[in-house]
Design an enzyme around this catalytic site. Structure first.
Site, PDB file in Angstrom:
ATOM      1  N   ASN A 112    -111.497 -41.059  36.392  1.00  0.00           N
ATOM      2  CA  ASN A 112    -111.838 -39.797  35.706  1.00  0.00           C
ATOM      3  C   ASN A 112    -110.668 -38.982  35.365  1.00  0.00           C
ATOM      4  O   ASN A 112    -110.185 -38.410  36.285  1.00  0.00           O
ATOM      5  CB  ASN A 112    -112.929 -39.218  36.195  1.00  0.00           C
ATOM      6  CG  ASN A 112    -113.532 -37.789  35.457  1.00  0.00           C
ATOM      7  OD1 ASN A 112    -113.190 -37.804  34.168  1.00  0.00           O
ATOM      8  ND2 ASN A 112    -114.076 -37.036  36.238  1.00  0.00           N
ATOM      9  N   CYS A 159    -117.136 -35.745  38.386  1.00  0.00           N
ATOM     10  CA  CYS A 159    -117.019 -36.741  39.670  1.00  0.00           C
ATOM     11  C   CYS A 159    -117.114 -36.430  40.930  1.00  0.00           C
ATOM     12  O   CYS A 159    -117.425 -37.286  41.808  1.00  0.00           O
ATOM     13  CB  CYS A 159    -115.758 -37.663  39.157  1.00  0.00           C
ATOM     14  SG  CYS A 159    -114.172 -36.696  39.437  1.00  0.00           S
ATOM     15  N   HIS A 160    -116.711 -35.067  41.247  1.00  0.00           N
ATOM     16  CA  HIS A 160    -117.050 -34.278  42.536  1.00  0.00           C
ATOM     17  C   HIS A 160    -118.381 -34.611  42.854  1.00  0.00           C
ATOM     18  O   HIS A 160    -118.701 -34.506  44.285  1.00  0.00           O
ATOM     19  CB  HIS A 160    -116.540 -33.213  42.616  1.00  0.00           C
ATOM     20  CG  HIS A 160    -117.215 -32.058  41.645  1.00  0.00           C
ATOM     21  ND1 HIS A 160    -116.971 -32.047  40.263  1.00  0.00           N
ATOM     22  CD2 HIS A 160    -118.188 -31.338  42.126  1.00  0.00           C
ATOM     23  CE1 HIS A 160    -117.502 -31.112  39.906  1.00  0.00           C
ATOM     24  NE2 HIS A 160    -118.346 -30.672  40.881  1.00  0.00           N
ATOM     25  N   GLU A 189    -120.947 -25.044  44.142  1.00  0.00           N
ATOM     26  CA  GLU A 189    -122.260 -25.255  43.280  1.00  0.00           C
ATOM     27  C   GLU A 189    -123.369 -25.145  44.006  1.00  0.00           C
ATOM     28  O   GLU A 189    -124.438 -24.487  43.610  1.00  0.00           O
ATOM     29  CB  GLU A 189    -122.173 -26.674  42.484  1.00  0.00           C
ATOM     30  CG  GLU A 189    -120.931 -26.731  41.647  1.00  0.00           C
ATOM     31  CD  GLU A 189    -120.940 -28.136  40.874  1.00  0.00           C
ATOM     32  OE1 GLU A 189    -121.616 -29.073  40.951  1.00  0.00           O
ATOM     33  OE2 GLU A 189    -119.861 -28.333  40.079  1.00  0.00           O
TER      34      GLU A 189
END
Length: 155
Positions: free
Chosen positions: A112, A120-121, A147
């Protein structure tokens, strides 16, 4: 065109064409800070800064990652993972209609070119294990915790 942006995780390199973001990558080598040379790069810097400050959950930027059709399918699937959540490589393989492509999904995830914005994390290994992240597992753990904290606080 490109610029660099300081972040809590190190310097981000951001590249764009006239009309889309092409790359967002962590640069651990010493890079001089370079200001955005276009309104698109400025918008990317503003949105990434707001993300790191906890004020942004969804990016609104035109993206043009370079890759194969399969990679594009994986990267599209990554963008459907809600902020503060994660999926397994198997989940992504199933979501693109190719449940046996778990390893190929992992390879596409690792290629990515637009970190953070194409999240992608948010993809983890079986059993919740943190595996594979081009920016390093420490950064992946930080992003997931960042997050998750926003989700819990309702931000």
């Amino acid at each position: 065109m490109h610029c660099t942006l300081p972040s809590p995780l190190g310097t981000l390199y951001i590249a764009a064409s006239d009309d889309a973001i092409l790359e967002v990558d962590f640069r651990d080598d010493v890079m001089p800070l370079s200001p955005p040379a276009s309104s698109l790069l400025q918008a990317a810097c503003d949105q990434l800064s707001a993300y790191f400050d906890g004020r942004l959950r969804r990016f609104e930027l035109p993206l043009a990652p370079q890759g194969t059709p399969f990679q594009h399918g994986v990267w599209q699937a990554l963008q459907t993972i809600p902020h503060g959540e994660h999926r397994s490589y198997k989940d992504i393989a199933e979501s693109i209609g190719n449940p046996r492509a778990v390893r190929a999904v992992g390879l596409a995830n690792g290629r990515n070119p637009i970190s953070i914005i194409i999240p992608c994390h948010r993809v983890i290994g079986a059993g919740g294990k943190l595996v594979g992240y081009g920016g390093g597992l420490e950064r992946k753990a930080w992003l997931l915790q960042h997050e998750a904290g926003q989700k819990e606080s309702g931000r």
